[in-house]
Motif scaffolding. Structure first.
Motif, PDB file in Angstrom:
ATOM      1  N   SER A  87       5.242   0.347  -0.095  1.00  0.00           N
ATOM      2  CA  SER A  87       3.858   0.540   0.365  1.00  0.00           C
ATOM      3  C   SER A  87       2.883  -0.332  -0.417  1.00  0.00           C
ATOM      4  O   SER A  87       1.900  -0.830   0.144  1.00  0.00           O
ATOM      5  CB  SER A  87       3.455   2.015   0.289  1.00  0.00           C
ATOM      6  OG  SER A  87       3.359   2.445  -1.045  1.00  0.00           O
ATOM      7  N   ASP A 124       2.938  -3.723   1.045  1.00  0.00           N
ATOM      8  CA  ASP A 124       2.275  -3.767   2.353  1.00  0.00           C
ATOM      9  C   ASP A 124       0.755  -3.722   2.251  1.00  0.00           C
ATOM     10  O   ASP A 124       0.069  -4.034   3.220  1.00  0.00           O
ATOM     11  CB  ASP A 124       2.732  -2.583   3.225  1.00  0.00           C
ATOM     12  CG  ASP A 124       4.156  -2.738   3.706  1.00  0.00           C
ATOM     13  OD1 ASP A 124       4.658  -3.879   3.753  1.00  0.00           O
ATOM     14  OD2 ASP A 124       4.777  -1.705   4.046  1.00  0.00           O
ATOM     15  N   SER A 125       0.242  -3.335   1.107  1.00  0.00           N
ATOM     16  CA  SER A 125      -1.198  -3.159   0.942  1.00  0.00           C
ATOM     17  C   SER A 125      -1.884  -4.467   0.557  1.00  0.00           C
ATOM     18  O   SER A 125      -1.452  -5.148  -0.373  1.00  0.00           O
ATOM     19  CB  SER A 125      -1.483  -2.117  -0.145  1.00  0.00           C
ATOM     20  OG  SER A 125      -2.862  -2.077  -0.429  1.00  0.00           O
ATOM     21  N   ASP A 152      -4.552  -4.632  -1.010  1.00  0.00           N
ATOM     22  CA  ASP A 152      -5.247  -4.393  -2.273  1.00  0.00           C
ATOM     23  C   ASP A 152      -4.393  -4.711  -3.493  1.00  0.00           C
ATOM     24  O   ASP A 152      -4.906  -4.812  -4.601  1.00  0.00           O
ATOM     25  CB  ASP A 152      -5.698  -2.933  -2.375  1.00  0.00           C
ATOM     26  CG  ASP A 152      -6.769  -2.581  -1.365  1.00  0.00           C
ATOM     27  OD1 ASP A 152      -7.439  -3.493  -0.847  1.00  0.00           O
ATOM     28  OD2 ASP A 152      -6.923  -1.381  -1.078  1.00  0.00           O
ATOM     29  N   ASN A 195      -4.237  -4.301  -9.016  1.00  0.00           N
ATOM     30  CA  ASN A 195      -5.031  -3.615  -7.998  1.00  0.00           C
ATOM     31  C   ASN A 195      -6.330  -4.403  -7.869  1.00  0.00           C
ATOM     32  O   ASN A 195      -7.215  -4.315  -8.727  1.00  0.00           O
ATOM     33  CB  ASN A 195      -5.293  -2.164  -8.397  1.00  0.00           C
ATOM     34  CG  ASN A 195      -6.017  -1.391  -7.327  1.00  0.00           C
ATOM     35  OD1 ASN A 195      -6.719  -1.960  -6.494  1.00  0.00           O
ATOM     36  ND2 ASN A 195      -5.878  -0.076  -7.357  1.00  0.00           N
TER      37      ASN A 195
END
Length: 162
Positions: free
Chosen positions: A49, A52-53, A55, A74
């Motif tokens: 995940s 996939d982000s 950010d 991040n």
């Protein structure tokens, strides 16, 4: 070799994270709440995940197809203001490879690709405080959070060019 993480790395990233997390925080042994946190958090799907982000960015250091460490960024996490840059959320190096310059290499790669303005926090009792101070990071604050009924104190550092 330092490169961007890919989906094929997710299982190894989970295992490496669990190992480093226990080596760092389970200094009195494996408590139930530690086991619950680490095994529930650091999963293959968690890393998938993140990849996939938009950010997050994740760089790994690898030798002969074995992951030795990683840097998790991040890009939308800011401490106090955007002037402090993005957050270096994790810099995890397998204990076996500490002292070989891998953390510094990952930080140089982060700065080269994403910029020199970033911040991070680390547990006040973590040996990594000395590492960051040695590299010239500046302590800019303190961040506390609750874990398993205990307040955990963390130092917040701002990067300076390496």
């Amino acid at each position: 070799m330092i490169r961007h993480a890919c989906k094929d790395d997710c299982l190894q990233l989970a295992a490496l994270s669990i190992k480093v997390w226990f080596d760092t925080y389970a200094v009195e042994g494996i408590k139930r709440e530690y086991a619950q946190y680490a095994l529930a958090t650091f999963t293959e799907s968690y890393f998938s995940s993140l990849l996939d982000s938009p950010d997050y960015n994740l760089l790994v250091v690898e030798k002969e197809k074995a992951l030795q460490g990683y840097a998790l960024l991040n890009m939308n996490s800011h401490y106090q203001s955007t002037n402090n840059g993005f957050e270096l959320e994790k810099l995890y190096i397998d204990t076996v490879f500490k002292g070989q310059g891998l953390g510094k290499q990952l930080l140089k790669a982060v700065e080269h690709e994403f910029g020199k303005a970033y911040w991070l926090y680390t547990w006040v009792e973590n040996e990594s405080n000395g590492f960051y101070l040695h590299l010239g990071f500046r302590k800019i604050g303190q961040l506390n959070f609750e874990f398993a009924g205990t307040q955990i104190e963390n130092n917040v550092y701002q990067s300076t060019p390496i």
